[in-house]
Design an enzyme around this catalytic site. Sequence first.
Site, PDB file in Angstrom:
ATOM      1  N   ASP A 200       5.003  -6.027   2.478  1.00 39.00           N
ATOM      2  CA  ASP A 200       6.107  -5.182   2.937  1.00 39.00           C
ATOM      3  C   ASP A 200       7.442  -5.791   2.508  1.00 39.00           C
ATOM      4  O   ASP A 200       7.743  -6.942   2.833  1.00 39.00           O
ATOM      5  CB  ASP A 200       6.087  -5.045   4.454  1.00 39.00           C
TER       6      ASP A 200
ATOM      7  N   ASP B 223      -1.471   3.272   6.577  1.00 45.03           N
ATOM      8  CA  ASP B 223      -0.737   2.070   6.959  1.00 45.03           C
ATOM      9  C   ASP B 223      -0.168   2.250   8.360  1.00 45.03           C
ATOM     10  O   ASP B 223       0.727   3.067   8.571  1.00 45.03           O
ATOM     11  CB  ASP B 223       0.393   1.824   5.951  1.00 45.03           C
TER      12      ASP B 223
ATOM     13  N   GLY C  35      -3.270  -5.080  10.019  1.00 42.46           N
ATOM     14  CA  GLY C  35      -2.239  -6.019  10.443  1.00 42.46           C
ATOM     15  C   GLY C  35      -2.624  -6.806  11.675  1.00 42.46           C
ATOM     16  O   GLY C  35      -3.754  -7.269  11.819  1.00 42.46           O
TER      17      GLY C  35
ATOM     18  N   SER D 101      -2.866  -5.872  14.990  1.00 49.75           N
ATOM     19  CA  SER D 101      -3.767  -5.275  15.971  1.00 49.75           C
ATOM     20  C   SER D 101      -5.202  -5.232  15.484  1.00 49.75           C
ATOM     21  O   SER D 101      -6.141  -5.286  16.282  1.00 49.75           O
ATOM     22  CB  SER D 101      -3.296  -3.863  16.337  1.00 49.75           C
TER      23      SER D 101
END
Length: 229
Positions: free
Chosen positions: A35, A176, A198, A200
């Site tokens: 990112d 995403d 990610g 979680s």
Amino acid sequence: MSKVEFSPSLMTMDLDKFKEQITFLNDHVGSYHIDIMDGHFVPNITLSPWFIEEVRKISSLPMSAHLMVTDPTFWVDQLIAIKCEWICMHAEVLNGLAFRLIDKIHDAGLKAGVVLNPETPVSAIGPYIDLIDKVTIMTVDPGFAGQRFLGSTLDKIVELRALRDKYDYSYVIEMDGSSGRKTFERIDQAGPDIYVIGRSGLFGLDEDIAISWQTMIKDYFDKTGKELK
């Protein structure tokens, strides 16, 4: 794509364990999600082309840069210079630039992707959908980790699959945002090719990346009945 791929979002990894986590994941994933935020398109400022070069010191896997920026040309030029394998730009800032930047990325031998915010319809990329290599559907509001999962966005994944089948487009479909135990079943039903994973879903499950990975694999199997390596 015939096989689901998980692409870890390195913004959410434990940077104190950078080498340990990358070294482990190199044997288990097909790409990394990077990112890049400029503090304008979204409030945060995160990773950069420099970070990609640091990852490459210990990984040969493809890097997918997700540009959450207001000036994509500036960043595309930098990413082409370091030969980032996937360069993914937000549709919301591409008006008047899309064809030029997609061509520039392809001319460099790299792959061009487009990202859609939750409010942006698939029709927004209609003029150039046949040119792109990947479409990423944001299933959360962009710019922060841990945002609320927006289930209605999954309809766009279904729509993209139907368009690809009908017109023989070659893009892969990526989702995403907040993929994990609570959402795996719904996401699987929509059928993306790539899950960006990610905190979680992976990095927040345990301090040990190997245990986190095995937990994620079990969560995915429990919710979908499908095995990952």
